[in-house]
Design an enzyme around this catalytic site. Structure first.
Site, short mmCIF file in Angstrom:
data_model
loop_
_atom_site.label_atom_id
_atom_site.label_comp_id
_atom_site.label_asym_id
_atom_site.label_seq_id
_atom_site.Cartn_x
_atom_site.Cartn_y
_atom_site.Cartn_z
N TYR A 25 0.80 -1.22 0.00
CA TYR A 25 0.00 0.00 0.00
C TYR A 25 0.83 1.28 0.00
O TYR A 25 0.27 2.37 -0.09
CB TYR A 25 -0.95 0.00 1.21
CG TYR A 25 -1.93 -1.15 1.17
CD1 TYR A 25 -3.02 -1.14 0.31
CD2 TYR A 25 -1.75 -2.27 1.98
CE1 TYR A 25 -3.90 -2.19 0.26
CE2 TYR A 25 -2.63 -3.33 1.94
CZ TYR A 25 -3.71 -3.30 1.08
OH TYR A 25 -4.58 -4.35 1.03
N HIS A 102 -9.02 1.49 -5.79
CA HIS A 102 -8.23 0.54 -5.02
C HIS A 102 -6.77 0.90 -5.18
O HIS A 102 -6.31 1.12 -6.31
CB HIS A 102 -8.48 -0.90 -5.47
CG HIS A 102 -9.88 -1.34 -5.26
ND1 HIS A 102 -10.37 -1.69 -4.02
CD2 HIS A 102 -10.92 -1.42 -6.12
CE1 HIS A 102 -11.64 -2.00 -4.14
NE2 HIS A 102 -12.01 -1.84 -5.39
#
EC number: 4.2.1.10
Length: 150
Positions: A25, A102
């Site tokens: 991430y 996302h």
């Protein structure tokens, strides 16, 4: 005259950005993402309401509150992507353009992450471009509004 409002909603565990699995991430925090969205909104004369919750019901309520208040929804549903029909129903009922974001490319991850209920309500989906996907979603939403599709 008020600028058009875009509501940016973030689902569970996104409050841990910057510390949770940075190899997937990245190192940007949720505060960094909010600043990116605010800066991008200013470029296009948009206002932003940026929120995060770990609670599915709260996320559904926030989507419902967008109806008649916002011009569009940008959502990273996180773990609710693959599980929440209630969120799908709320997004469909909003009658607003929805862009699903996302940070990772969910289609390159585990099989259970590759199905999105939210996509069935989305005008567009951005996946795998890191937190920059939020800025791209803001740009896309500005275009949708400018074209009168919102």
């Amino acid at each position: 005259m008020q600028p058009p409002l875009i509501v940016i909603l973030n689902g569970p565990n996104l409050n841990l950005l910057g510390t949770r699995q940075p190899h997937l991430y990245g190192s940007a925090t949720l505060d960094d993402v909010e600043a990116l969205c605010v800066d991008t909104a200013e470029e296009f004369g948009l206002a932003v309401d940026f929120r995060q919750t770990n609670a599915e019901g709260e996320l559904v309520t926030w989507v419902q509150e967008c109806r008649g208040r916002a011009r569009g929804i940008i959502i990273n549903p996180a773990g609710y992507t693959t599980t929440s029909i209630a969120l799908l129903d709320a997004l469909l009922a909003s009658d607003l353009p929805v862009i699903e974001v996302h940070i990772t490319n969910i289609h390159r991850r585990e099989e259970f992450r590759q199905h999105s209920y939210v996509s069935k309500a989305a005008t567009g989906v951005i996946a795998g471009l890191g937190v920059e996907g939020y800025a791209l979603a803001m740009r896309a939403m500005a275009g949708i509004i400018a074209e009168g599709r919102a």
